[in-house]
Design an enzyme around this catalytic site. Structure first.
Site, PDB file in Angstrom:
ATOM      1  N   ARG A 267       1.698  -5.063   6.245  1.00  0.00           N
ATOM      2  CA  ARG A 267       1.049  -4.006   5.459  1.00  0.00           C
ATOM      3  C   ARG A 267       1.859  -2.728   5.570  1.00  0.00           C
ATOM      4  NH1 ARG A 267      -5.132  -2.456   4.284  1.00  0.00           N
ATOM      5  NH2 ARG A 267      -4.686  -0.640   3.006  1.00  0.00           N
TER       6      ARG A 267
ATOM      7  N   ARG B 203      -5.444  -2.305   8.539  1.00  0.00           N
ATOM      8  CA  ARG B 203      -6.641  -3.093   8.254  1.00  0.00           C
ATOM      9  C   ARG B 203      -6.289  -4.134   7.208  1.00  0.00           C
ATOM     10  NH1 ARG B 203      -7.526   2.060   6.119  1.00  0.00           N
ATOM     11  NH2 ARG B 203      -7.519   2.133   3.840  1.00  0.00           N
TER      12      ARG B 203
ATOM     13  N   ASP C  76       0.836  -1.192   0.000  1.00  0.00           N
ATOM     14  CA  ASP C  76       0.000   0.000   0.000  1.00  0.00           C
ATOM     15  C   ASP C  76       0.876   1.249   0.000  1.00  0.00           C
ATOM     16  OD1 ASP C  76      -2.331   1.463   0.046  1.00  0.00           O
ATOM     17  OD2 ASP C  76      -2.611   1.309   2.207  1.00  0.00           O
TER      18      ASP C  76
ATOM     19  N   SER D 213      -8.343  -5.047   4.566  1.00  0.00           N
ATOM     20  CA  SER D 213      -8.825  -4.667   3.237  1.00  0.00           C
ATOM     21  C   SER D 213      -9.236  -5.870   2.389  1.00  0.00           C
ATOM     22  CB  SER D 213      -7.765  -3.837   2.490  1.00  0.00           C
ATOM     23  OG  SER D 213      -7.562  -2.602   3.152  1.00  0.00           O
TER      24      SER D 213
ATOM     25  N   ARG E   5       0.236   7.596  -2.730  1.00  0.00           N
ATOM     26  CA  ARG E   5       0.696   8.623  -1.794  1.00  0.00           C
ATOM     27  C   ARG E   5       2.174   8.931  -2.006  1.00  0.00           C
ATOM     28  NH1 ARG E   5      -1.736   5.944   3.435  1.00  0.00           N
ATOM     29  NH2 ARG E   5      -2.114   4.296   1.926  1.00  0.00           N
ATOM     30  N   TRP E   6       2.948   7.908  -2.358  1.00  0.00           N
ATOM     31  CA  TRP E   6       4.362   8.130  -2.654  1.00  0.00           C
ATOM     32  C   TRP E   6       4.510   9.097  -3.830  1.00  0.00           C
ATOM     33  CZ3 TRP E   6       7.531   7.324  -6.877  1.00  0.00           C
ATOM     34  CH2 TRP E   6       8.908   7.303  -6.647  1.00  0.00           C
TER      35      TRP E   6
ATOM     36  N   GLU F 144     -11.983  -4.923  -5.652  1.00  0.00           N
ATOM     37  CA  GLU F 144     -12.521  -3.571  -5.467  1.00  0.00           C
ATOM     38  C   GLU F 144     -11.750  -2.527  -6.270  1.00  0.00           C
ATOM     39  OE1 GLU F 144     -11.930  -5.618  -2.727  1.00  0.00           O
ATOM     40  OE2 GLU F 144     -14.052  -6.175  -2.691  1.00  0.00           O
ATOM     41  N   ASN F 145     -10.558  -2.875  -6.741  1.00  0.00           N
ATOM     42  CA  ASN F 145      -9.739  -1.908  -7.481  1.00  0.00           C
ATOM     43  C   ASN F 145     -10.344  -1.527  -8.825  1.00  0.00           C
ATOM     44  OD1 ASN F 145      -6.491  -3.146  -6.320  1.00  0.00           O
ATOM     45  ND2 ASN F 145      -7.816  -1.551  -5.475  1.00  0.00           N
TER      46      ASN F 145
ATOM     47  N   ASN G  64       1.497   3.381  -3.059  1.00  0.00           N
ATOM     48  CA  ASN G  64       2.069   3.855  -4.320  1.00  0.00           C
ATOM     49  C   ASN G  64       1.571   5.248  -4.685  1.00  0.00           C
ATOM     50  OD1 ASN G  64       3.416   1.434  -4.602  1.00  0.00           O
ATOM     51  ND2 ASN G  64       1.976   0.573  -6.073  1.00  0.00           N
TER      52      ASN G  64
END
Length: 216
Positions: free
Chosen positions: A164, A170, A4, A172, A8-9, A51-52, A6
């Site tokens: 994670r 979470r 998790d 997910s 935000r990076w 969900e993606n 990518n």
């Protein structure tokens, strides 16, 4: 591993999200290569959830393009280094050319034994549990053992450690059944910055934990 961070990076560096995903693939390569040298029996990566599909179309296209590139460029290395590729989730729903590439990669690495890389594609644990329960019911008995036989991970070892990145804490919709007694390890590091050293730290901390599995 739930990879998790990518997006935000990329945002922190004022870059397009696509470049965050591209850097994330480079991290995948580093971690997979390193894991194969540690004696790890299996490594599972949450690459694309069911969900993606809710994400913007251009981002999904970027992710699928990276998947094509990853398979083309890395499958020879997997085969040469005795790494077995396994897919969990309904990858057959992906584009036909990707399905063909995955089928070929699965066949080429089917007999490899050094380590297994399980990649979750179009995967959701709730859907997995529904499918497993339906298959168990078709056999006449719904039990924990029957459900486990029909999980996508049925031929993998038990899940011991779930990592994670990015600070989120979470699951997910990832391996809900398998994580029942798994140890959880969270880091604030965004996935593109996750290193083999931090991976080793997670493994070392896991080794120090006392696991009771519901006992005293």
């Amino acid at each position: 591993m739930i990879m998790d961070g990518n997006g935000r990076w990329a945002k922190k560096k004022h870059l397009p999200r696509a470049l965050g995903h591209k850097k994330g693939v480079e991290t995948v390569r580093d971690i997979v290569r390193h894991a194969a040298t540690t004696g790890l029996e299996a490594l599972s990566l949450y690459a694309f959830s069911s969900e993606n599909w809710k994400r913007p179309e251009d981002e999904i296209n970027d992710l699928m393009g990276l998947l094509r590139g990853f398979i083309k460029s890395d499958i020879d290395e997997f085969a040469a280094n005795d790494v077995r590729l396994k897919i969990i989730g309904n990858y057959k729903a992906l584009a036909p050319d990707i399905v063909d590439m995955i089928d070929d990669a699965l066949a080429r690495t089917a007999h490899n034994r050094r380590t297994t890389l399980a990649v979750a594609l179009n995967y959701g644990a709730q859907d997995e549990l529904v499918r497993a329960a339906q298959a168990a019911a078709a056999e006449g008995v719904i039990s924990a053992e029957a459900i486990e036989r029909h999980l996508d991970t049925a031929d993998l070892p038990p899940l011991d450690l779930l990592i994670r990145t990015s600070g989120e804490q979470r699951l997910s919709n990832f391996m809900l059944w398998q994580a029942a007694y798994a140890e959880l390890w969270f880091t604030d590091t965004l996935w593109p910055d996750f290193s083999t050293a931090e991976f080793d730290t997670a493994i070392a901390e896991f080794a120090q934990r006392e696991r009771r599995f519901g006992g005293r």
